[in-house]
Design a protein around this motif. Sequence first.
Motif, PDB file in Angstrom:
ATOM      1  N   PRO A  73      19.680  23.753  51.235  1.00 37.84           N
ATOM      2  CA  PRO A  73      18.426  24.008  50.516  1.00 37.84           C
ATOM      3  C   PRO A  73      18.608  24.825  49.245  1.00 37.84           C
ATOM      4  CG  PRO A  73      18.533  25.302  52.528  1.00 37.84           C
ATOM      5  CD  PRO A  73      19.706  24.389  52.543  1.00 37.84           C
ATOM      6  N   THR A  74      19.784  25.393  49.022  1.00 43.97           N
ATOM      7  CA  THR A  74      20.008  26.198  47.816  1.00 43.97           C
ATOM      8  C   THR A  74      20.473  25.362  46.636  1.00 43.97           C
ATOM      9  OG1 THR A  74      22.243  26.673  48.570  1.00 43.97           O
ATOM     10  CG2 THR A  74      20.529  28.292  49.090  1.00 43.97           C
ATOM     11  N   ARG A  75      20.561  24.052  46.827  1.00 41.34           N
ATOM     12  CA  ARG A  75      20.969  23.206  45.703  1.00 41.34           C
ATOM     13  C   ARG A  75      19.830  23.138  44.703  1.00 41.34           C
ATOM     14  NH1 ARG A  75      19.726  19.274  49.781  1.00 41.34           N
ATOM     15  NH2 ARG A  75      18.004  17.976  49.068  1.00 41.34           N
ATOM     16  N   GLY A  76      20.160  22.827  43.476  1.00 42.11           N
ATOM     17  CA  GLY A  76      19.151  22.725  42.427  1.00 42.11           C
ATOM     18  C   GLY A  76      19.079  21.310  41.893  1.00 42.11           C
ATOM     19  N   PHE A  77      17.930  20.946  41.408  1.00 42.08           N
ATOM     20  CA  PHE A  77      17.754  19.623  40.840  1.00 42.08           C
ATOM     21  C   PHE A  77      17.728  19.736  39.325  1.00 42.08           C
ATOM     22  CE2 PHE A  77      15.890  19.346  45.071  1.00 42.08           C
ATOM     23  CZ  PHE A  77      16.613  18.291  45.576  1.00 42.08           C
ATOM     24  N   LEU A  78      18.451  18.862  38.667  1.00 46.02           N
ATOM     25  CA  LEU A  78      18.592  18.913  37.214  1.00 46.02           C
ATOM     26  C   LEU A  78      17.676  17.884  36.556  1.00 46.02           C
ATOM     27  CD1 LEU A  78      22.465  19.190  37.118  1.00 46.02           C
ATOM     28  CD2 LEU A  78      20.826  21.006  36.708  1.00 46.02           C
ATOM     29  N   LEU A  79      17.029  18.307  35.467  1.00 46.77           N
ATOM     30  CA  LEU A  79      16.130  17.456  34.698  1.00 46.77           C
ATOM     31  C   LEU A  79      16.658  17.297  33.279  1.00 46.77           C
ATOM     32  CD1 LEU A  79      12.821  19.155  35.819  1.00 46.77           C
ATOM     33  CD2 LEU A  79      13.741  17.027  36.687  1.00 46.77           C
ATOM     34  N   ARG A  80      16.232  16.244  32.609  1.00 45.54           N
ATOM     35  CA  ARG A  80      16.662  16.001  31.237  1.00 45.54           C
ATOM     36  C   ARG A  80      15.816  16.813  30.270  1.00 45.54           C
ATOM     37  NH1 ARG A  80      16.803   9.682  30.447  1.00 45.54           N
ATOM     38  NH2 ARG A  80      16.696  10.432  28.304  1.00 45.54           N
ATOM     39  N   VAL A  81      16.455  17.437  29.293  1.00 46.93           N
ATOM     40  CA  VAL A  81      15.758  18.277  28.320  1.00 46.93           C
ATOM     41  C   VAL A  81      15.027  17.430  27.289  1.00 46.93           C
ATOM     42  CG1 VAL A  81      16.074  20.083  26.581  1.00 46.93           C
ATOM     43  CG2 VAL A  81      17.409  20.137  28.643  1.00 46.93           C
ATOM     44  N   ASP A  82      15.550  16.257  26.961  1.00 51.27           N
ATOM     45  CA  ASP A  82      14.925  15.456  25.908  1.00 51.27           C
ATOM     46  C   ASP A  82      13.579  14.863  26.325  1.00 51.27           C
ATOM     47  OD1 ASP A  82      16.133  13.833  27.760  1.00 51.27           O
ATOM     48  OD2 ASP A  82      16.833  12.346  26.307  1.00 51.27           O
ATOM     49  N   LEU A  83      13.264  14.841  27.621  1.00 53.01           N
ATOM     50  CA  LEU A  83      11.982  14.315  28.085  1.00 53.01           C
ATOM     51  C   LEU A  83      10.940  15.406  28.325  1.00 53.01           C
ATOM     52  CD1 LEU A  83      13.230  11.649  30.643  1.00 53.01           C
ATOM     53  CD2 LEU A  83      12.480  11.289  28.300  1.00 53.01           C
ATOM     54  N   THR A  84      11.296  16.655  28.067  1.00 55.44           N
ATOM     55  CA  THR A  84      10.374  17.754  28.350  1.00 55.44           C
ATOM     56  C   THR A  84       9.353  17.912  27.232  1.00 55.44           C
ATOM     57  OG1 THR A  84      11.852  19.338  27.314  1.00 55.44           O
ATOM     58  CG2 THR A  84      12.094  19.010  29.690  1.00 55.44           C
ATOM     59  N   ARG A  85       8.310  18.671  27.535  1.00 58.91           N
ATOM     60  CA  ARG A  85       7.255  18.977  26.569  1.00 58.91           C
ATOM     61  C   ARG A  85       7.001  20.477  26.593  1.00 58.91           C
ATOM     62  NH1 ARG A  85       2.898  14.286  28.019  1.00 58.91           N
ATOM     63  NH2 ARG A  85       4.126  12.556  27.248  1.00 58.91           N
ATOM     64  N   PRO A  86       6.373  21.002  25.539  1.00 61.89           N
ATOM     65  CA  PRO A  86       6.030  22.426  25.569  1.00 61.89           C
ATOM     66  C   PRO A  86       4.963  22.699  26.640  1.00 61.89           C
ATOM     67  CG  PRO A  86       5.836  21.550  23.347  1.00 61.89           C
ATOM     68  CD  PRO A  86       6.113  20.401  24.239  1.00 61.89           C
ATOM     69  N   LYS A  87       4.967  23.915  27.157  1.00 67.19           N
ATOM     70  CA  LYS A  87       3.957  24.291  28.148  1.00 67.19           C
ATOM     71  C   LYS A  87       2.574  24.269  27.513  1.00 67.19           C
ATOM     72  CE  LYS A  87       6.394  27.310  31.302  1.00 67.19           C
ATOM     73  NZ  LYS A  87       6.451  28.673  31.818  1.00 67.19           N
ATOM     74  N   ARG A  88       1.592  23.896  28.318  1.00 68.93           N
ATOM     75  CA  ARG A  88       0.218  23.907  27.818  1.00 68.93           C
ATOM     76  C   ARG A  88      -0.309  25.343  27.832  1.00 68.93           C
ATOM     77  NH1 ARG A  88      -3.010  19.847  31.427  1.00 68.93           N
ATOM     78  NH2 ARG A  88      -2.188  21.297  32.929  1.00 68.93           N
ATOM     79  N   VAL A  89      -1.091  25.669  26.837  1.00 71.39           N
ATOM     80  CA  VAL A  89      -1.695  26.998  26.746  1.00 71.39           C
ATOM     81  C   VAL A  89      -3.109  26.901  27.323  1.00 71.39           C
ATOM     82  CG1 VAL A  89      -2.385  28.834  25.174  1.00 71.39           C
ATOM     83  CG2 VAL A  89      -0.344  27.501  24.694  1.00 71.39           C
ATOM     84  N   PRO A  90      -3.475  27.762  28.280  1.00 74.14           N
ATOM     85  CA  PRO A  90      -4.823  27.667  28.846  1.00 74.14           C
ATOM     86  C   PRO A  90      -5.882  28.096  27.835  1.00 74.14           C
ATOM     87  CG  PRO A  90      -3.673  29.564  29.740  1.00 74.14           C
ATOM     88  CD  PRO A  90      -2.679  28.793  28.915  1.00 74.14           C
TER      89      PRO A  90
END
Length: 154
Positions: A73-90
């Motif tokens: 359970p301590t493994r981590g999942f890796l995501l692609r940086v080029d598909l990310t977006r900036p966080k939304r501001v409330p």
Amino acid sequence: MPRTRRKRPRKAARVPRSDAPLPEFDRGAVPEGLVTRRTLRDMGLSPGDNVGPVAILRCRLCATRPTWSCRHPTRGFLLRVDLTRPKRVPTLAQELALDRAMAARSTCSRCSRRYYYCLPLRTVGSCDPCAQGYEPTPGTYVLAATPVTNRLAA
């Protein structure tokens, strides 16, 4: 006298690293462009268009077993940086709604003091000083309620 249960031997699902559904990388050997969710949060990004993990970051224990895939359970999942977006501001209305919700969880119904932590309102019904009958420490609650100046509708 109660019977002691016999422990059943656990079968470890060992999968060879070559048959793992996702590629796995050891810590320090992750290619450029793959990060974990925590790293995304530190960068101020959200997963965005990432449908799911692209690779697995192996735990420290599995680094000593290079031929087996990591199932801890301590493994981590890796995501692609080029598909990310900036966080939304409330919006201000969303922040006001969150503040009201937190105020309802941290305000005592008897003494009307707003504390810096959530109160056990379902079980006790009030703050601990009201339930136990002592005066609270001034550093645990908000001294003056600040009025909300802008009430914007979304």
